[in-house]
Motif scaffolding. Sequence first.
Motif, PDB file in Angstrom:
ATOM      1  N   LYS A 159     109.079 -18.378 -15.077  1.00 16.59           N
ATOM      2  CA  LYS A 159     108.198 -18.952 -16.079  1.00 16.59           C
ATOM      3  C   LYS A 159     107.676 -17.879 -17.029  1.00 16.59           C
ATOM      4  CE  LYS A 159     104.297 -20.312 -14.515  1.00 16.59           C
ATOM      5  NZ  LYS A 159     103.341 -21.122 -13.735  1.00 16.59           N
ATOM      6  N   VAL A 160     107.271 -16.738 -16.448  1.00 11.78           N
ATOM      7  CA  VAL A 160     106.751 -15.641 -17.269  1.00 11.78           C
ATOM      8  C   VAL A 160     107.846 -15.074 -18.166  1.00 11.78           C
ATOM      9  CG1 VAL A 160     105.826 -13.300 -17.204  1.00 11.78           C
ATOM     10  CG2 VAL A 160     104.911 -15.038 -15.656  1.00 11.78           C
ATOM     11  N   GLN A 161     109.023 -14.825 -17.603  1.00 11.13           N
ATOM     12  CA  GLN A 161     110.110 -14.244 -18.384  1.00 11.13           C
ATOM     13  C   GLN A 161     110.588 -15.182 -19.487  1.00 11.13           C
ATOM     14  OE1 GLN A 161     112.862 -13.328 -15.207  1.00 11.13           O
ATOM     15  NE2 GLN A 161     112.087 -11.232 -14.972  1.00 11.13           N
ATOM     16  N   ARG A 162     110.410 -16.484 -19.299  1.00 14.73           N
ATOM     17  CA  ARG A 162     110.843 -17.459 -20.295  1.00 14.73           C
ATOM     18  C   ARG A 162     109.968 -17.400 -21.545  1.00 14.73           C
ATOM     19  NH1 ARG A 162     110.826 -21.374 -17.192  1.00 14.73           N
ATOM     20  NH2 ARG A 162     108.874 -22.425 -17.743  1.00 14.73           N
ATOM     21  N   VAL A 163     108.670 -17.155 -21.373  1.00 15.59           N
ATOM     22  CA  VAL A 163     107.757 -17.177 -22.525  1.00 15.59           C
ATOM     23  C   VAL A 163     107.345 -15.776 -22.963  1.00 15.59           C
ATOM     24  CG1 VAL A 163     106.854 -19.441 -21.905  1.00 15.59           C
ATOM     25  CG2 VAL A 163     105.724 -17.391 -21.024  1.00 15.59           C
ATOM     26  N   ALA A 164     107.657 -14.761 -22.162  1.00  9.14           N
ATOM     27  CA  ALA A 164     107.270 -13.379 -22.509  1.00  9.14           C
ATOM     28  C   ALA A 164     108.458 -12.455 -22.275  1.00  9.14           C
ATOM     29  CB  ALA A 164     106.061 -12.942 -21.691  1.00  9.14           C
ATOM     30  N   SER A 165     109.536 -12.729 -22.957  1.00  6.49           N
ATOM     31  CA  SER A 165     110.745 -11.929 -22.811  1.00  6.49           C
ATOM     32  C   SER A 165     110.493 -10.481 -23.221  1.00  6.49           C
ATOM     33  CB  SER A 165     111.870 -12.529 -23.669  1.00  6.49           C
ATOM     34  OG  SER A 165     113.038 -11.744 -23.588  1.00  6.49           O
ATOM     35  N   GLY A 166     110.971  -9.555 -22.417  1.00  6.59           N
ATOM     36  CA  GLY A 166     110.801  -8.135 -22.706  1.00  6.59           C
ATOM     37  C   GLY A 166     109.577  -7.513 -22.079  1.00  6.59           C
ATOM     38  N   VAL A 167     108.639  -8.328 -21.598  1.00  9.46           N
ATOM     39  CA  VAL A 167     107.435  -7.808 -20.943  1.00  9.46           C
ATOM     40  C   VAL A 167     107.756  -7.532 -19.469  1.00  9.46           C
ATOM     41  CG1 VAL A 167     105.053  -8.319 -20.272  1.00  9.46           C
ATOM     42  CG2 VAL A 167     105.922  -9.041 -22.511  1.00  9.46           C
ATOM     43  N   PRO A 168     107.473  -6.328 -18.973  1.00  4.77           N
ATOM     44  CA  PRO A 168     107.801  -6.010 -17.580  1.00  4.77           C
ATOM     45  C   PRO A 168     107.039  -6.886 -16.595  1.00  4.77           C
ATOM     46  CG  PRO A 168     106.418  -4.297 -18.536  1.00  4.77           C
ATOM     47  CD  PRO A 168     106.841  -5.185 -19.663  1.00  4.77           C
ATOM     48  N   VAL A 169     107.730  -7.330 -15.562  1.00  3.97           N
ATOM     49  CA  VAL A 169     107.125  -8.151 -14.509  1.00  3.97           C
ATOM     50  C   VAL A 169     107.252  -7.401 -13.183  1.00  3.97           C
ATOM     51  CG1 VAL A 169     107.181 -10.342 -13.261  1.00  3.97           C
ATOM     52  CG2 VAL A 169     107.693 -10.278 -15.727  1.00  3.97           C
ATOM     53  N   THR A 170     106.129  -7.148 -12.546  1.00  2.00           N
ATOM     54  CA  THR A 170     106.092  -6.445 -11.262  1.00  2.00           C
ATOM     55  C   THR A 170     105.714  -7.430 -10.165  1.00  2.00           C
ATOM     56  OG1 THR A 170     105.389  -4.396 -12.364  1.00  2.00           O
ATOM     57  CG2 THR A 170     105.082  -4.535  -9.969  1.00  2.00           C
ATOM     58  N   VAL A 171     106.458  -7.425  -9.080  1.00  2.00           N
ATOM     59  CA  VAL A 171     106.184  -8.317  -7.953  1.00  2.00           C
ATOM     60  C   VAL A 171     105.688  -7.491  -6.769  1.00  2.00           C
ATOM     61  CG1 VAL A 171     107.154  -9.975  -6.316  1.00  2.00           C
ATOM     62  CG2 VAL A 171     107.906  -9.990  -8.703  1.00  2.00           C
ATOM     63  N   LEU A 172     104.556  -7.877  -6.220  1.00  2.00           N
ATOM     64  CA  LEU A 172     103.975  -7.208  -5.062  1.00  2.00           C
ATOM     65  C   LEU A 172     103.764  -8.235  -3.949  1.00  2.00           C
ATOM     66  CD1 LEU A 172     101.205  -5.088  -6.845  1.00  2.00           C
ATOM     67  CD2 LEU A 172     103.491  -4.327  -6.197  1.00  2.00           C
ATOM     68  N   TYR A 173     103.861  -7.755  -2.715  1.00  2.00           N
ATOM     69  CA  TYR A 173     103.592  -8.606  -1.557  1.00  2.00           C
ATOM     70  C   TYR A 173     102.490  -7.962  -0.721  1.00  2.00           C
ATOM     71  CZ  TYR A 173     107.944 -11.052  -2.650  1.00  2.00           C
ATOM     72  OH  TYR A 173     108.925 -11.779  -3.275  1.00  2.00           O
ATOM     73  N   ILE A 174     101.514  -8.767  -0.335  1.00  2.00           N
ATOM     74  CA  ILE A 174     100.402  -8.265   0.464  1.00  2.00           C
ATOM     75  C   ILE A 174     100.799  -8.221   1.934  1.00  2.00           C
ATOM     76  CG2 ILE A 174      98.020  -8.667   1.188  1.00  2.00           C
ATOM     77  CD1 ILE A 174      98.336  -7.785  -1.693  1.00  2.00           C
ATOM     78  N   GLY A 175     100.522  -7.107   2.582  1.00  2.00           N
ATOM     79  CA  GLY A 175     100.831  -6.970   4.006  1.00  2.00           C
ATOM     80  C   GLY A 175     100.871  -5.517   4.415  1.00  2.00           C
ATOM     81  N   HIS A 176     101.323  -5.279   5.629  1.00  2.00           N
ATOM     82  CA  HIS A 176     101.375  -3.921   6.170  1.00  2.00           C
ATOM     83  C   HIS A 176     102.795  -3.513   6.546  1.00  2.00           C
ATOM     84  CE1 HIS A 176      96.966  -3.596   6.420  1.00  2.00           C
ATOM     85  NE2 HIS A 176      96.994  -4.874   6.779  1.00  2.00           N
ATOM     86  N   GLY A 177     103.773  -4.315   6.144  1.00  2.00           N
ATOM     87  CA  GLY A 177     105.152  -3.996   6.443  1.00  2.00           C
ATOM     88  C   GLY A 177     105.769  -3.092   5.393  1.00  2.00           C
ATOM     89  N   GLU A 178     107.042  -2.802   5.573  1.00  2.00           N
ATOM     90  CA  GLU A 178     107.752  -1.941   4.633  1.00  2.00           C
ATOM     91  C   GLU A 178     107.869  -2.621   3.272  1.00  2.00           C
ATOM     92  OE1 GLU A 178     112.063   0.395   4.254  1.00  2.00           O
ATOM     93  OE2 GLU A 178     111.572  -0.814   6.034  1.00  2.00           O
ATOM     94  N   GLY A 179     107.515  -1.900   2.224  1.00  2.00           N
ATOM     95  CA  GLY A 179     107.573  -2.450   0.880  1.00  2.00           C
ATOM     96  C   GLY A 179     106.427  -3.369   0.533  1.00  2.00           C
ATOM     97  N   GLU A 180     105.429  -3.475   1.405  1.00  2.00           N
ATOM     98  CA  GLU A 180     104.271  -4.330   1.152  1.00  2.00           C
ATOM     99  C   GLU A 180     103.037  -3.478   0.833  1.00  2.00           C
ATOM    100  OE1 GLU A 180     105.516  -8.156   3.938  1.00  2.00           O
ATOM    101  OE2 GLU A 180     104.118  -6.662   4.731  1.00  2.00           O
ATOM    102  N   VAL A 181     102.056  -4.099   0.224  1.00  2.00           N
ATOM    103  CA  VAL A 181     100.851  -3.400  -0.205  1.00  2.00           C
ATOM    104  C   VAL A 181      99.647  -3.911   0.596  1.00  2.00           C
ATOM    105  CG1 VAL A 181      99.323  -2.904  -2.148  1.00  2.00           C
ATOM    106  CG2 VAL A 181     101.786  -3.155  -2.528  1.00  2.00           C
TER     107      VAL A 181
END
Length: 236
Positions: A159-181
């Motif tokens: 949805k974001v990329q459809r209306v804001a093309s070219g704007v960077p989108v960062t995905v984060l996940y909450i937690g204590h596992g690998e790759g989580e924040v």
Amino acid sequence: MAARSTAPEKGPGFFSQIRTLYTFTQKEFRWLPYLLAGILLVGIAAGVGIGFALPPVAVWSIILWGITGLMLGVLASMMTMTRLSTRAMYKKIDGMPGATGHVMSTSLGRKWQASEMPVGINPKTQEAVYRAIGRGGVVIVGEGARGRLTRLVNDERSKVQRVASGVPVTVLYIGHGEGEVPISKLSSTIKALPTKIDRATMAAVIKRVESVSQSLTSLPIPKGIDPTKARAPRPR
């Protein structure tokens, strides 16, 4: 019939707030009284030591430096207790549904816009997705089991990329596992993102994204967190 008072109710006083802050923090850190007492003693000792070290040595000089050390000790104690209260707050809300929205809506500052309400939610499992828009682009944060968040995250990213093309989108996940924040590092992680868009572009992205966002105002905040109770009280 008694006249209705129009005067605003007085909030808690300074010392009442200090007492509340101390009680909140001491429940999580039982050793807090010893730490604060130690800081005060170190401050007084440092002040008295300076009084003896600076000539001419006089009783009044030692007393004044001792009082100065005490005041600095009080200041250091307040700063320490405030920092520990923040840690206690994060420990209390860690793992609670809705904690992500609370942190994003209160801790990101003026350079980011975020809501306490999720932009996507699974009512059955309480997995939720939150969104922040700022100078670093768009950040999508998933709260819950990572495997069950895939569809919600992908829907929001598309949805974001459809209306804001070219704007960077960062995905984060909450937690204590690998790759989580961890929830305690969420705000600092978002704030550390490099600046990618200017203020005008940021304002335009906010309008575009909000225009296509499905209204979730009828959905309650996931059960499990009361932000007014979880927030560490701070002295004014």
